[in-house]
Design a protein around this motif. Structure first.
Motif, PDB file in Angstrom:
ATOM      1  N   TRP A  87      96.686  49.314  53.338  1.00  0.00           N
ATOM      2  CA  TRP A  87      95.455  48.538  53.510  1.00  0.00           C
ATOM      3  C   TRP A  87      94.799  48.741  54.872  1.00  0.00           C
ATOM      4  CZ3 TRP A  87     100.364  46.610  52.866  1.00  0.00           C
ATOM      5  CH2 TRP A  87     100.979  46.122  54.004  1.00  0.00           C
ATOM      6  N   THR A  88      95.549  49.260  55.846  1.00  0.00           N
ATOM      7  CA  THR A  88      94.954  49.450  57.171  1.00  0.00           C
ATOM      8  C   THR A  88      93.848  50.503  57.139  1.00  0.00           C
ATOM      9  OG1 THR A  88      96.686  51.047  57.773  1.00  0.00           O
ATOM     10  CG2 THR A  88      97.051  48.751  58.378  1.00  0.00           C
ATOM     11  N   ALA A  89      93.889  51.386  56.142  1.00  0.00           N
ATOM     12  CA  ALA A  89      92.820  52.385  56.009  1.00  0.00           C
ATOM     13  C   ALA A  89      91.516  51.743  55.558  1.00  0.00           C
ATOM     14  CB  ALA A  89      93.239  53.472  55.021  1.00  0.00           C
ATOM     15  N   TYR A  90      91.612  50.499  55.065  1.00  0.00           N
ATOM     16  CA  TYR A  90      90.428  49.777  54.595  1.00  0.00           C
ATOM     17  C   TYR A  90      90.227  48.486  55.394  1.00  0.00           C
ATOM     18  CZ  TYR A  90      90.767  52.886  50.539  1.00  0.00           C
ATOM     19  OH  TYR A  90      90.822  53.986  49.722  1.00  0.00           O
ATOM     20  N   HIS A  91      90.527  48.547  56.683  1.00  0.00           N
ATOM     21  CA  HIS A  91      90.418  47.346  57.520  1.00  0.00           C
ATOM     22  C   HIS A  91      88.998  46.795  57.565  1.00  0.00           C
ATOM     23  CE1 HIS A  91      88.401  49.432  60.890  1.00  0.00           C
ATOM     24  NE2 HIS A  91      89.138  50.468  60.512  1.00  0.00           N
ATOM     25  N   ASP A  92      88.020  47.663  57.323  1.00  0.00           N
ATOM     26  CA  ASP A  92      86.623  47.217  57.324  1.00  0.00           C
ATOM     27  C   ASP A  92      86.242  46.525  56.021  1.00  0.00           C
ATOM     28  OD1 ASP A  92      87.077  49.761  56.152  1.00  0.00           O
ATOM     29  OD2 ASP A  92      84.925  50.152  56.111  1.00  0.00           O
ATOM     30  N   VAL A  93      87.064  46.676  55.004  1.00  0.00           N
ATOM     31  CA  VAL A  93      86.790  46.066  53.699  1.00  0.00           C
ATOM     32  C   VAL A  93      87.535  44.747  53.539  1.00  0.00           C
ATOM     33  CG1 VAL A  93      87.029  46.339  51.203  1.00  0.00           C
ATOM     34  CG2 VAL A  93      86.340  48.297  52.618  1.00  0.00           C
ATOM     35  N   PHE A  94      88.819  44.749  53.910  1.00  0.00           N
ATOM     36  CA  PHE A  94      89.636  43.550  53.765  1.00  0.00           C
ATOM     37  C   PHE A  94      89.560  42.726  55.040  1.00  0.00           C
ATOM     38  CE2 PHE A  94      91.973  46.703  51.057  1.00  0.00           C
ATOM     39  CZ  PHE A  94      91.589  46.154  49.843  1.00  0.00           C
ATOM     40  N   GLY A  95      88.879  41.586  54.957  1.00  0.00           N
ATOM     41  CA  GLY A  95      88.696  40.764  56.148  1.00  0.00           C
ATOM     42  C   GLY A  95      89.841  39.820  56.429  1.00  0.00           C
ATOM     43  N   GLY A  96      90.577  39.395  55.405  1.00  0.00           N
ATOM     44  CA  GLY A  96      91.656  38.441  55.586  1.00  0.00           C
ATOM     45  C   GLY A  96      93.016  39.090  55.416  1.00  0.00           C
ATOM     46  N   SER A  97      94.050  38.247  55.311  1.00  0.00           N
ATOM     47  CA  SER A  97      95.415  38.765  55.205  1.00  0.00           C
ATOM     48  C   SER A  97      95.954  38.711  53.779  1.00  0.00           C
ATOM     49  CB  SER A  97      96.347  37.967  56.130  1.00  0.00           C
ATOM     50  OG  SER A  97      96.354  36.593  55.767  1.00  0.00           O
ATOM     51  N   TYR A  98      95.104  38.354  52.799  1.00  0.00           N
ATOM     52  CA  TYR A  98      95.604  38.211  51.433  1.00  0.00           C
ATOM     53  C   TYR A  98      96.218  39.502  50.916  1.00  0.00           C
ATOM     54  CZ  TYR A  98      95.887  37.569  46.433  1.00  0.00           C
ATOM     55  OH  TYR A  98      96.357  37.518  45.146  1.00  0.00           O
ATOM     56  N   VAL A  99      95.534  40.615  51.108  1.00  0.00           N
ATOM     57  CA  VAL A  99      96.029  41.875  50.555  1.00  0.00           C
ATOM     58  C   VAL A  99      97.355  42.271  51.197  1.00  0.00           C
ATOM     59  CG1 VAL A  99      94.817  43.389  52.188  1.00  0.00           C
ATOM     60  CG2 VAL A  99      95.317  44.208  49.883  1.00  0.00           C
ATOM     61  N   VAL A 100      97.585  41.851  52.444  1.00  0.00           N
ATOM     62  CA  VAL A 100      98.856  42.127  53.117  1.00  0.00           C
ATOM     63  C   VAL A 100      99.985  41.356  52.441  1.00  0.00           C
ATOM     64  CG1 VAL A 100     100.036  42.144  55.342  1.00  0.00           C
ATOM     65  CG2 VAL A 100      97.563  42.433  55.257  1.00  0.00           C
ATOM     66  N   LEU A 101      99.735  40.080  52.172  1.00  0.00           N
ATOM     67  CA  LEU A 101     100.734  39.258  51.493  1.00  0.00           C
ATOM     68  C   LEU A 101     100.940  39.737  50.060  1.00  0.00           C
ATOM     69  CD1 LEU A 101      99.552  35.757  52.770  1.00  0.00           C
ATOM     70  CD2 LEU A 101     101.607  36.988  53.488  1.00  0.00           C
ATOM     71  N   GLU A 102      99.848  40.102  49.402  1.00  0.00           N
ATOM     72  CA  GLU A 102      99.912  40.583  48.026  1.00  0.00           C
ATOM     73  C   GLU A 102     100.824  41.804  47.909  1.00  0.00           C
ATOM     74  OE1 GLU A 102      96.275  41.002  45.174  1.00  0.00           O
ATOM     75  OE2 GLU A 102      96.584  42.963  46.110  1.00  0.00           O
ATOM     76  N   ALA A 103     100.743  42.696  48.885  1.00  0.00           N
ATOM     77  CA  ALA A 103     101.540  43.928  48.847  1.00  0.00           C
ATOM     78  C   ALA A 103     103.033  43.652  48.965  1.00  0.00           C
ATOM     79  CB  ALA A 103     101.093  44.868  49.970  1.00  0.00           C
ATOM     80  N   ASP A 104     103.409  42.513  49.560  1.00  0.00           N
ATOM     81  CA  ASP A 104     104.821  42.169  49.729  1.00  0.00           C
ATOM     82  C   ASP A 104     105.336  41.244  48.638  1.00  0.00           C
ATOM     83  OD1 ASP A 104     105.685  43.585  52.000  1.00  0.00           O
ATOM     84  OD2 ASP A 104     104.733  42.154  53.345  1.00  0.00           O
ATOM     85  N   ALA A 105     104.455  40.741  47.796  1.00  0.00           N
ATOM     86  CA  ALA A 105     104.848  39.747  46.800  1.00  0.00           C
ATOM     87  C   ALA A 105     105.686  40.365  45.678  1.00  0.00           C
ATOM     88  CB  ALA A 105     103.610  39.075  46.220  1.00  0.00           C
ATOM     89  N   SER A 106     106.646  39.587  45.190  1.00  0.00           N
ATOM     90  CA  SER A 106     107.437  40.007  44.027  1.00  0.00           C
ATOM     91  C   SER A 106     106.861  39.425  42.742  1.00  0.00           C
ATOM     92  CB  SER A 106     108.893  39.581  44.192  1.00  0.00           C
ATOM     93  OG  SER A 106     108.992  38.177  44.357  1.00  0.00           O
ATOM     94  N   VAL A 107     106.157  38.291  42.863  1.00  0.00           N
ATOM     95  CA  VAL A 107     105.505  37.663  41.720  1.00  0.00           C
ATOM     96  C   VAL A 107     104.113  37.207  42.159  1.00  0.00           C
ATOM     97  CG1 VAL A 107     105.564  35.835  39.982  1.00  0.00           C
ATOM     98  CG2 VAL A 107     107.709  36.836  40.801  1.00  0.00           C
ATOM     99  N   ILE A 108     103.101  37.549  41.362  1.00  0.00           N
ATOM    100  CA  ILE A 108     101.727  37.122  41.634  1.00  0.00           C
ATOM    101  C   ILE A 108     101.236  36.333  40.431  1.00  0.00           C
ATOM    102  CG2 ILE A 108      99.362  37.850  42.126  1.00  0.00           C
ATOM    103  CD1 ILE A 108     100.516  40.470  43.243  1.00  0.00           C
ATOM    104  N   ARG A 109     100.855  35.097  40.676  1.00  0.00           N
ATOM    105  CA  ARG A 109     100.263  34.257  39.633  1.00  0.00           C
ATOM    106  C   ARG A 109      98.816  33.989  40.026  1.00  0.00           C
ATOM    107  NH1 ARG A 109     105.216  32.393  41.055  1.00  0.00           N
ATOM    108  NH2 ARG A 109     106.830  32.230  39.440  1.00  0.00           N
ATOM    109  N   THR A 110      97.886  34.239  39.114  1.00  0.00           N
ATOM    110  CA  THR A 110      96.483  34.046  39.469  1.00  0.00           C
ATOM    111  C   THR A 110      95.712  33.426  38.311  1.00  0.00           C
ATOM    112  OG1 THR A 110      94.553  35.156  40.442  1.00  0.00           O
ATOM    113  CG2 THR A 110      95.725  36.345  38.706  1.00  0.00           C
ATOM    114  N   TRP A 111      94.808  32.515  38.664  1.00  0.00           N
ATOM    115  CA  TRP A 111      93.903  31.887  37.694  1.00  0.00           C
ATOM    116  C   TRP A 111      92.489  32.290  38.062  1.00  0.00           C
ATOM    117  CZ3 TRP A 111      91.700  30.043  33.672  1.00  0.00           C
ATOM    118  CH2 TRP A 111      90.622  29.162  33.743  1.00  0.00           C
TER     119      TRP A 111
END
Length: 282
Positions: A87-111
């Motif tokens: 994600w660091t290659a897209y630092h200008d696109v991702f403004g927050g830390s969500y994608v960083v946490l998402e990459a480390d997650a073992s389970v993602i639940r989303t509504w």
């Protein structure tokens, strides 16, 4: 060394250093004096708001009386946390830390009550969505954002993919994003992804009436058993991260209640297929 987007490794490192400090019977103020740090720095380290160097971790472990095995493990954890993610290659696109946490997650639940979730979006659907939502962007900026979103999707489909459970309002299947051909591709893609063993997609029918999910979209990310869950919701005003135990629990309860309101995965597949068939009609 400042840090805008703490990873799960940073959070784990901070938590382990706090545990060692408390076991050593040292206060934050005492550690600050002994290591020549400010009280603010110690607090920020323990709360994963600032990155550490391996030498700083080594000094802290020595002060806390950590054994050699624990010290070596935390130094390696510090080094691992410093590794740059895709994600660091897209630092200008991702403004927050969500994608960083998402990459480390073992389970993602989303509504998602309005759109196809980002991790399930087809390229052309994402392109139409970004173009419509950001009319100020030029063609190259739009393509870059689409590329970033598709790279996120690769993580979901890769060999170390997390378990992904998506609850989607039926309206997202019916809402036209771009021409009919785009929606056809998106719904075809959704049907294919739904067959993957790590993916569960459930549709909340329009006939459900009032329900607990009408307040808006949210996600809950789970990690290794020793790492606490994190809740997330985004809005035009910015990203909100939920880490307090009771608040995360409330999101988990809301998600479980939404599951009870949704169709089964098999019924949901049938609804997606029916929505897809509408794009074959003249």
């Amino acid at each position: 060394m400042s840090m805008k987007s703490p990873t799960v490794r940073h959070r784990r490192l901070g938590r382990e250093l706090r545990r060692l400090r408390e076991n050593a019977g040292l206060s934050v103020a005492e550690v600050a004096v002994q290591l020549g740090w400010s009280v603010s720095k110690v607090n920020r380290i323990e709360n994963a708001r600032i990155a550490l160097t391996p030498s700083s971790v080594s000094h802290a472990c020595d002060l806390f009386g950590a054994d050699s095995s624990t010290k070596a493990g935390l130094i390696q954890l510090c080094k691992d946390a410093a590794v740059r993610g895709w994600w660091t290659a897209y630092h200008d696109v991702f403004g927050g830390s969500y994608v960083v946490l998402e990459a480390d997650a073992s389970v993602i639940r989303t509504w998602e009550p309005l759109l196809i979730p980002g991790l399930l979006q087809h390229k052309e659907y994402a392109q139409e969505l970004i173009r419509g939502g950001r009319p100020d962007l030029g063609a190259s900026d739009i393509e870059r954002r689409v590329a970033a979103r598709m790279t996120r999707k690769i993580h979901l489909l890769g060999p170390n993919a997390p378990t992904f459970h998506a609850l989607v309002d039926e309206g997202a299947l019916r809402r036209p994003i771009g021409p009919s051909s785009v929606m056809a591709c998106q719904l075809d893609d959704l049907l294919q992804v739904a067959d993957r063993p790590n993916v569960t997609i459930q549709i909340l029918p329009l006939a459900a009436g009032p329900h607990i999910g009408l307040d808006g979209a949210f996600s809950v990310l789970s990690f290794d058993p020793e790492d606490p869950d994190v809740g997330y919701t985004g809005c035009p005003g910015g990203d909100v991260y939920v880490e307090a135990t009771d608040q995360v629990r409330s999101l988990r309860v809301a998600f479980e209640r939404l599951i009870d309101t949704c169709l089964s995965p098999e019924e949901s597949t049938a609804v997606i297929a029916e929505a897809r068939s509408e794009h074959d009609r003249p």
